[in-house]
Design a protein around this motif. Structure first.
Motif, PDB file in Angstrom:
ATOM      1  N   ASP A 132       5.659   4.046   8.268  1.00 38.10           N
ATOM      2  CA  ASP A 132       4.771   2.989   7.769  1.00 38.10           C
ATOM      3  C   ASP A 132       3.306   3.433   7.741  1.00 38.10           C
ATOM      4  O   ASP A 132       2.419   2.649   7.396  1.00 38.10           O
ATOM      5  CB  ASP A 132       4.885   1.736   8.643  1.00 38.10           C
ATOM      6  CG  ASP A 132       6.288   1.139   8.605  1.00 38.10           C
ATOM      7  OD1 ASP A 132       6.911   1.163   7.523  1.00 38.10           O
ATOM      8  OD2 ASP A 132       6.745   0.662   9.659  1.00 38.10           O
ATOM      9  N   GLY A 133       3.050   4.673   8.153  1.00 35.37           N
ATOM     10  CA  GLY A 133       1.688   5.185   8.157  1.00 35.37           C
ATOM     11  C   GLY A 133       0.856   4.721   9.338  1.00 35.37           C
ATOM     12  O   GLY A 133      -0.372   4.756   9.299  1.00 35.37           O
ATOM     13  N   LEU A 134       1.526   4.306  10.410  1.00 37.06           N
ATOM     14  CA  LEU A 134       0.819   3.919  11.636  1.00 37.06           C
ATOM     15  C   LEU A 134       0.908   5.051  12.655  1.00 37.06           C
ATOM     16  O   LEU A 134       1.909   5.775  12.710  1.00 37.06           O
ATOM     17  CB  LEU A 134       1.433   2.650  12.229  1.00 37.06           C
ATOM     18  CG  LEU A 134       1.315   1.389  11.384  1.00 37.06           C
ATOM     19  CD1 LEU A 134       2.096   0.251  12.033  1.00 37.06           C
ATOM     20  CD2 LEU A 134      -0.146   0.989  11.184  1.00 37.06           C
ATOM     21  N   ILE A 135      -0.107   5.174  13.465  1.00 39.66           N
ATOM     22  CA  ILE A 135      -0.131   6.229  14.482  1.00 39.66           C
ATOM     23  C   ILE A 135       0.768   5.825  15.644  1.00 39.66           C
ATOM     24  O   ILE A 135       0.569   4.784  16.257  1.00 39.66           O
ATOM     25  CB  ILE A 135      -1.561   6.473  14.986  1.00 39.66           C
ATOM     26  CG1 ILE A 135      -2.442   6.983  13.847  1.00 39.66           C
ATOM     27  CG2 ILE A 135      -1.562   7.441  16.163  1.00 39.66           C
ATOM     28  CD1 ILE A 135      -3.928   7.021  14.170  1.00 39.66           C
ATOM     29  N   TYR A 136       1.769   6.672  15.936  1.00 43.54           N
ATOM     30  CA  TYR A 136       2.663   6.397  17.068  1.00 43.54           C
ATOM     31  C   TYR A 136       2.460   7.403  18.204  1.00 43.54           C
ATOM     32  O   TYR A 136       2.999   7.235  19.294  1.00 43.54           O
ATOM     33  CB  TYR A 136       4.134   6.391  16.628  1.00 43.54           C
ATOM     34  CG  TYR A 136       4.695   7.743  16.245  1.00 43.54           C
ATOM     35  CD1 TYR A 136       5.276   8.577  17.193  1.00 43.54           C
ATOM     36  CD2 TYR A 136       4.645   8.183  14.929  1.00 43.54           C
ATOM     37  CE1 TYR A 136       5.786   9.815  16.849  1.00 43.54           C
ATOM     38  CE2 TYR A 136       5.165   9.417  14.574  1.00 43.54           C
ATOM     39  CZ  TYR A 136       5.720  10.230  15.528  1.00 43.54           C
ATOM     40  OH  TYR A 136       6.221  11.465  15.181  1.00 43.54           O
ATOM     41  N   MET A 175       0.852  -1.186   0.000  1.00 46.91           N
ATOM     42  CA  MET A 175       0.000   0.000   0.000  1.00 46.91           C
ATOM     43  C   MET A 175       0.889   1.236   0.000  1.00 46.91           C
ATOM     44  O   MET A 175       1.829   1.327   0.766  1.00 46.91           O
ATOM     45  CB  MET A 175      -0.889  -0.032   1.256  1.00 46.91           C
ATOM     46  CG  MET A 175      -1.894   1.081   1.300  1.00 46.91           C
ATOM     47  SD  MET A 175      -2.985   1.030   2.740  1.00 46.91           S
ATOM     48  CE  MET A 175      -3.856  -0.483   2.507  1.00 46.91           C
ATOM     49  N   ASP A 176       0.596   2.172  -0.876  1.00 45.35           N
ATOM     50  CA  ASP A 176       1.432   3.373  -0.918  1.00 45.35           C
ATOM     51  C   ASP A 176       1.093   4.297   0.249  1.00 45.35           C
ATOM     52  O   ASP A 176       0.094   4.118   0.944  1.00 45.35           O
ATOM     53  CB  ASP A 176       1.331   4.091  -2.271  1.00 45.35           C
ATOM     54  CG  ASP A 176      -0.029   4.727  -2.536  1.00 45.35           C
ATOM     55  OD1 ASP A 176      -0.834   4.817  -1.597  1.00 45.35           O
ATOM     56  OD2 ASP A 176      -0.283   5.124  -3.681  1.00 45.35           O
ATOM     57  N   GLU A 177       1.968   5.284   0.435  1.00 42.53           N
ATOM     58  CA  GLU A 177       1.872   6.180   1.592  1.00 42.53           C
ATOM     59  C   GLU A 177       0.534   6.916   1.632  1.00 42.53           C
ATOM     60  O   GLU A 177      -0.095   7.055   2.667  1.00 42.53           O
ATOM     61  CB  GLU A 177       3.032   7.179   1.537  1.00 42.53           C
ATOM     62  CG  GLU A 177       3.208   7.983   2.790  1.00 42.53           C
ATOM     63  CD  GLU A 177       4.408   8.913   2.701  1.00 42.53           C
ATOM     64  OE1 GLU A 177       4.231  10.094   2.993  1.00 42.53           O
ATOM     65  OE2 GLU A 177       5.493   8.447   2.316  1.00 42.53           O
ATOM     66  N   ARG A 178       0.095   7.391   0.451  1.00 47.74           N
ATOM     67  CA  ARG A 178      -1.146   8.166   0.375  1.00 47.74           C
ATOM     68  C   ARG A 178      -2.355   7.318   0.783  1.00 47.74           C
ATOM     69  O   ARG A 178      -3.192   7.741   1.560  1.00 47.74           O
ATOM     70  CB  ARG A 178      -1.321   8.712  -1.047  1.00 47.74           C
ATOM     71  CG  ARG A 178      -2.545   9.557  -1.233  1.00 47.74           C
ATOM     72  CD  ARG A 178      -2.371  10.932  -0.604  1.00 47.74           C
ATOM     73  NE  ARG A 178      -3.677  11.484  -0.313  1.00 47.74           N
ATOM     74  CZ  ARG A 178      -4.029  12.012   0.836  1.00 47.74           C
ATOM     75  NH1 ARG A 178      -3.171  12.125   1.807  1.00 47.74           N
ATOM     76  NH2 ARG A 178      -5.239  12.480   1.021  1.00 47.74           N
ATOM     77  N   SER A 179      -2.446   6.104   0.250  1.00 45.45           N
ATOM     78  CA  SER A 179      -3.609   5.280   0.569  1.00 45.45           C
ATOM     79  C   SER A 179      -3.575   4.806   2.022  1.00 45.45           C
ATOM     80  O   SER A 179      -4.624   4.574   2.621  1.00 45.45           O
ATOM     81  CB  SER A 179      -3.761   4.117  -0.402  1.00 45.45           C
ATOM     82  OG  SER A 179      -2.585   3.389  -0.510  1.00 45.45           O
ATOM     83  N   GLN A 180      -2.375   4.676   2.616  1.00 44.69           N
ATOM     84  CA  GLN A 180      -2.277   4.327   4.039  1.00 44.69           C
ATOM     85  C   GLN A 180      -2.838   5.462   4.895  1.00 44.69           C
ATOM     86  O   GLN A 180      -3.580   5.217   5.840  1.00 44.69           O
ATOM     87  CB  GLN A 180      -0.831   4.009   4.432  1.00 44.69           C
ATOM     88  CG  GLN A 180      -0.623   3.736   5.910  1.00 44.69           C
ATOM     89  CD  GLN A 180      -1.394   2.535   6.446  1.00 44.69           C
ATOM     90  OE1 GLN A 180      -1.724   1.615   5.709  1.00 44.69           O
ATOM     91  NE2 GLN A 180      -1.702   2.554   7.732  1.00 44.69           N
ATOM     92  N   VAL A 181      -2.517   6.713   4.550  1.00 49.05           N
ATOM     93  CA  VAL A 181      -3.059   7.866   5.280  1.00 49.05           C
ATOM     94  C   VAL A 181      -4.575   7.896   5.123  1.00 49.05           C
ATOM     95  O   VAL A 181      -5.305   8.131   6.093  1.00 49.05           O
ATOM     96  CB  VAL A 181      -2.419   9.188   4.786  1.00 49.05           C
ATOM     97  CG1 VAL A 181      -3.143  10.400   5.360  1.00 49.05           C
ATOM     98  CG2 VAL A 181      -0.944   9.234   5.150  1.00 49.05           C
ATOM     99  N   GLU A 182      -5.064   7.625   3.926  1.00 47.45           N
ATOM    100  CA  GLU A 182      -6.510   7.603   3.697  1.00 47.45           C
ATOM    101  C   GLU A 182      -7.181   6.503   4.517  1.00 47.45           C
ATOM    102  O   GLU A 182      -8.276   6.704   5.044  1.00 47.45           O
ATOM    103  CB  GLU A 182      -6.809   7.410   2.198  1.00 47.45           C
ATOM    104  CG  GLU A 182      -6.488   8.649   1.384  1.00 47.45           C
ATOM    105  CD  GLU A 182      -6.480   8.393  -0.129  1.00 47.45           C
ATOM    106  OE1 GLU A 182      -6.770   7.251  -0.552  1.00 47.45           O
ATOM    107  OE2 GLU A 182      -6.173   9.341  -0.862  1.00 47.45           O
ATOM    108  N   LEU A 183      -6.518   5.341   4.631  1.00 47.68           N
ATOM    109  CA  LEU A 183      -7.039   4.239   5.445  1.00 47.68           C
ATOM    110  C   LEU A 183      -7.131   4.657   6.911  1.00 47.68           C
ATOM    111  O   LEU A 183      -8.136   4.388   7.579  1.00 47.68           O
ATOM    112  CB  LEU A 183      -6.154   3.001   5.309  1.00 47.68           C
ATOM    113  CG  LEU A 183      -6.508   1.850   6.246  1.00 47.68           C
ATOM    114  CD1 LEU A 183      -7.788   1.156   5.791  1.00 47.68           C
ATOM    115  CD2 LEU A 183      -5.380   0.851   6.343  1.00 47.68           C
TER     116      LEU A 183
END
Length: 142
Positions: free
Chosen positions: A114-118, A1-9
């Protein structure tokens, strides 16, 4: 999954989870194991503690309120690795005088590579002591 779609997820997951956080559990897939959380009364690290805070919110909502709502106003990407959520908490306490609780706030979520909330920081529009004072005021009959 690209960075943009991870943020959208992440944004889509927050939009689905937050309005019902007082009723049912949230999805923890978008958070890191060592998630850091801070609000005006709590500060901790770790996904286990994060799960506990949400369980505690649901428990206290059922115990102390006849009605409680988490009104989600907006969730958006405010910077490259930052998502903001604006919201209002409102409710009626389970007391004979039906005290109303109301406050606004916003949540700042920081995402890792990785687009995860830390990191999740909550900011409220009033001090915890001012919110507590609402418990003792008579509410309007509804």
């Amino acid at each position: 999954m690209d960075e943009r779609s991870q943020v959208e997820l992440v944004i889509e997951t927050l939009k689905q989870d937050l309005p019902t956080l007082f009723e049912k559990d949230i999805s923890y897939d978008i958070y890191t194991q060592d998630i850091y959380f801070r609000d005006p009364v709590n500060k901790f690290k770790g996904k286990t503690n994060y799960r506990i805070i949400f369980w505690t919110l649901r428990f206290h909502a059922r115990l102390f309120f006849t009605q409680i709502y988490f009104d989600l106003h907006d969730v958006y990407q405010s910077a490259e690795n930052i998502i903001l959520a604006t919201w209002t908490v409102r409710g009626v306490l389970r007391v004979p005088w039906k005290a109303h609780v109301f406050f606004n706030g916003y949540s700042t979520y920081k995402l890792n590579q990785d687009g995860l909330i830390y990191e999740h920081i909550d900011t409220w529009d009033r001090k915890p002591s001012e919110i507590l004072q609402q418990f003792f005021r008579k509410g309007e009959d509804t």
